[in-house]
Motif scaffolding. Sequence first.
Motif, PDB file in Angstrom:
ATOM      1  N   ILE A   1       2.909  -3.036   4.748  1.00  0.00           N
ATOM      2  CA  ILE A   1       2.504  -3.792   3.559  1.00  0.00           C
ATOM      3  C   ILE A   1       0.982  -3.905   3.501  1.00  0.00           C
ATOM      4  CG2 ILE A   1       2.731  -5.991   2.316  1.00  0.00           C
ATOM      5  CD1 ILE A   1       5.337  -4.327   2.530  1.00  0.00           C
ATOM      6  N   GLU A   2       0.368  -4.200   4.625  1.00  0.00           N
ATOM      7  CA  GLU A   2      -1.090  -4.294   4.690  1.00  0.00           C
ATOM      8  C   GLU A   2      -1.723  -2.947   4.327  1.00  0.00           C
ATOM      9  OE1 GLU A   2      -4.574  -4.981   8.003  1.00  0.00           O
ATOM     10  OE2 GLU A   2      -2.581  -5.783   8.401  1.00  0.00           O
ATOM     11  N   GLY A   3      -1.152  -1.884   4.849  1.00  0.00           N
ATOM     12  CA  GLY A   3      -1.666  -0.546   4.558  1.00  0.00           C
ATOM     13  C   GLY A   3      -1.547  -0.189   3.090  1.00  0.00           C
ATOM     14  N   MET A   4      -0.413  -0.568   2.468  1.00  0.00           N
ATOM     15  CA  MET A   4      -0.224  -0.310   1.033  1.00  0.00           C
ATOM     16  C   MET A   4      -1.331  -0.973   0.223  1.00  0.00           C
ATOM     17  SD  MET A   4       3.775  -0.613  -0.038  1.00  0.00           S
ATOM     18  CE  MET A   4       4.295  -1.970   0.974  1.00  0.00           C
ATOM     19  N   THR A   5      -1.626  -2.207   0.543  1.00  0.00           N
ATOM     20  CA  THR A   5      -2.637  -2.970  -0.181  1.00  0.00           C
ATOM     21  C   THR A   5      -4.013  -2.342  -0.008  1.00  0.00           C
ATOM     22  OG1 THR A   5      -1.334  -4.971   0.157  1.00  0.00           O
ATOM     23  CG2 THR A   5      -3.630  -5.279  -0.474  1.00  0.00           C
ATOM     24  N   GLN A   6      -4.371  -1.985   1.227  1.00  0.00           N
ATOM     25  CA  GLN A   6      -5.680  -1.378   1.486  1.00  0.00           C
ATOM     26  C   GLN A   6      -5.823  -0.041   0.769  1.00  0.00           C
ATOM     27  OE1 GLN A   6      -6.190  -1.007   5.689  1.00  0.00           O
ATOM     28  NE2 GLN A   6      -6.377  -3.200   6.034  1.00  0.00           N
ATOM     29  N   LEU A   7      -4.789   0.775   0.837  1.00  0.00           N
ATOM     30  CA  LEU A   7      -4.869   2.088   0.210  1.00  0.00           C
ATOM     31  C   LEU A   7      -4.919   1.977  -1.305  1.00  0.00           C
ATOM     32  CD1 LEU A   7      -5.075   5.080   0.659  1.00  0.00           C
ATOM     33  CD2 LEU A   7      -2.590   5.195   0.770  1.00  0.00           C
ATOM     34  N   GLN A   8      -4.169   1.065  -1.882  1.00  0.00           N
ATOM     35  CA  GLN A   8      -4.198   0.870  -3.331  1.00  0.00           C
ATOM     36  C   GLN A   8      -5.603   0.459  -3.784  1.00  0.00           C
ATOM     37  OE1 GLN A   8      -1.818   1.760  -5.337  1.00  0.00           O
ATOM     38  NE2 GLN A   8      -2.763   1.049  -7.213  1.00  0.00           N
ATOM     39  N   LYS A   9      -6.259  -0.404  -3.012  1.00  0.00           N
ATOM     40  CA  LYS A   9      -7.630  -0.801  -3.345  1.00  0.00           C
ATOM     41  C   LYS A   9      -8.574   0.394  -3.260  1.00  0.00           C
ATOM     42  CE  LYS A   9      -7.171  -5.609  -1.927  1.00  0.00           C
ATOM     43  NZ  LYS A   9      -7.493  -6.613  -0.897  1.00  0.00           N
ATOM     44  N   ALA A  10      -8.377   1.229  -2.244  1.00  0.00           N
ATOM     45  CA  ALA A  10      -9.221   2.426  -2.093  1.00  0.00           C
ATOM     46  C   ALA A  10      -9.017   3.374  -3.266  1.00  0.00           C
ATOM     47  CB  ALA A  10      -8.905   3.128  -0.769  1.00  0.00           C
ATOM     48  N   ILE A  11      -7.780   3.533  -3.702  1.00  0.00           N
ATOM     49  CA  ILE A  11      -7.479   4.412  -4.840  1.00  0.00           C
ATOM     50  C   ILE A  11      -8.185   3.908  -6.096  1.00  0.00           C
ATOM     51  CG2 ILE A  11      -5.636   5.178  -6.396  1.00  0.00           C
ATOM     52  CD1 ILE A  11      -3.808   5.204  -3.854  1.00  0.00           C
ATOM     53  N   VAL A  12      -8.109   2.615  -6.349  1.00  0.00           N
ATOM     54  CA  VAL A  12      -8.768   2.025  -7.519  1.00  0.00           C
ATOM     55  C   VAL A  12     -10.281   2.226  -7.415  1.00  0.00           C
ATOM     56  CG1 VAL A  12      -9.291  -0.168  -8.682  1.00  0.00           C
ATOM     57  CG2 VAL A  12      -6.938   0.360  -7.996  1.00  0.00           C
ATOM     58  N   ASP A  13     -10.838   2.006  -6.240  1.00  0.00           N
ATOM     59  CA  ASP A  13     -12.270   2.175  -6.023  1.00  0.00           C
ATOM     60  C   ASP A  13     -12.710   3.615  -6.301  1.00  0.00           C
ATOM     61  OD1 ASP A  13     -14.914   1.493  -5.188  1.00  0.00           O
ATOM     62  OD2 ASP A  13     -14.473   2.274  -3.185  1.00  0.00           O
TER      63      ASP A  13
ATOM     64  N   LYS B   1      12.397  -2.548  -0.228  1.00  0.00           N
ATOM     65  CA  LYS B   1      12.337  -3.586  -1.262  1.00  0.00           C
ATOM     66  C   LYS B   1      10.890  -3.905  -1.635  1.00  0.00           C
ATOM     67  CE  LYS B   1      14.102  -8.210  -2.228  1.00  0.00           C
ATOM     68  NZ  LYS B   1      13.179  -9.317  -2.154  1.00  0.00           N
ATOM     69  N   LYS B   2      10.050  -4.151  -0.635  1.00  0.00           N
ATOM     70  CA  LYS B   2       8.652  -4.508  -0.891  1.00  0.00           C
ATOM     71  C   LYS B   2       7.892  -3.369  -1.574  1.00  0.00           C
ATOM     72  CE  LYS B   2       8.201  -8.645   0.951  1.00  0.00           C
ATOM     73  NZ  LYS B   2       7.813  -9.802   0.153  1.00  0.00           N
ATOM     74  N   THR B   3       8.170  -2.139  -1.169  1.00  0.00           N
ATOM     75  CA  THR B   3       7.482  -0.988  -1.752  1.00  0.00           C
ATOM     76  C   THR B   3       7.839  -0.835  -3.223  1.00  0.00           C
ATOM     77  OG1 THR B   3       7.460   0.121   0.398  1.00  0.00           O
ATOM     78  CG2 THR B   3       7.103   1.502  -1.529  1.00  0.00           C
ATOM     79  N   LYS B   4       9.117  -0.973  -3.542  1.00  0.00           N
ATOM     80  CA  LYS B   4       9.534  -0.874  -4.947  1.00  0.00           C
ATOM     81  C   LYS B   4       8.972  -2.015  -5.779  1.00  0.00           C
ATOM     82  CE  LYS B   4      13.615   1.962  -4.327  1.00  0.00           C
ATOM     83  NZ  LYS B   4      15.063   2.075  -4.461  1.00  0.00           N
ATOM     84  N   GLU B   5       8.879  -3.207  -5.198  1.00  0.00           N
ATOM     85  CA  GLU B   5       8.287  -4.343  -5.912  1.00  0.00           C
ATOM     86  C   GLU B   5       6.795  -4.107  -6.150  1.00  0.00           C
ATOM     87  OE1 GLU B   5       9.097  -7.729  -3.441  1.00  0.00           O
ATOM     88  OE2 GLU B   5      11.203  -7.849  -4.065  1.00  0.00           O
TER      89      GLU B   5
END
Length: 131
Positions: free
Chosen positions: A29-41, A72-76
């Motif tokens: 979950i932490e990795g998903m959040t960090q990577l999503q921020k990097a993608i947006v950046d 579940k968390k990934t789909k959410e």
Amino acid sequence: PPNLGIMTYSALTASDKIIIPIVPDKYAIEGMTQLQKAIVDVKENLNPDLELFGVLLARISKNENMSKRIIKKTKEYFGPKVVFETYIRKNVTAEEANAVNRPVVFYDERSNAAKDYIKLADEVLRREEKR
């Protein structure tokens, strides 16, 4: 969590589409959040054409609570349309193939892992055709 150093940013800058692999562990979950921020950046500052093509759930055992929770968390988090329907099941054969540096489809084409990757390739092609 993933290493989001210069190599990750360089890869995102050079890419037009990315697939994010996620495995069921405590850092997912932490990795998903960090990577999503990097993608947006990267999308905002370096590569406006960068697109999240899909999210791949790997090393999944549908009977394990951690796998169920990550699915579940990934789909959410990403939405069910972004997450590939195909999961790569947890499989010893995939680990064995990796240990001898061979693609699992060549190492043991009858294994569940090989079947899962072939199914994923079909899904990727179908998704690309729809675009």
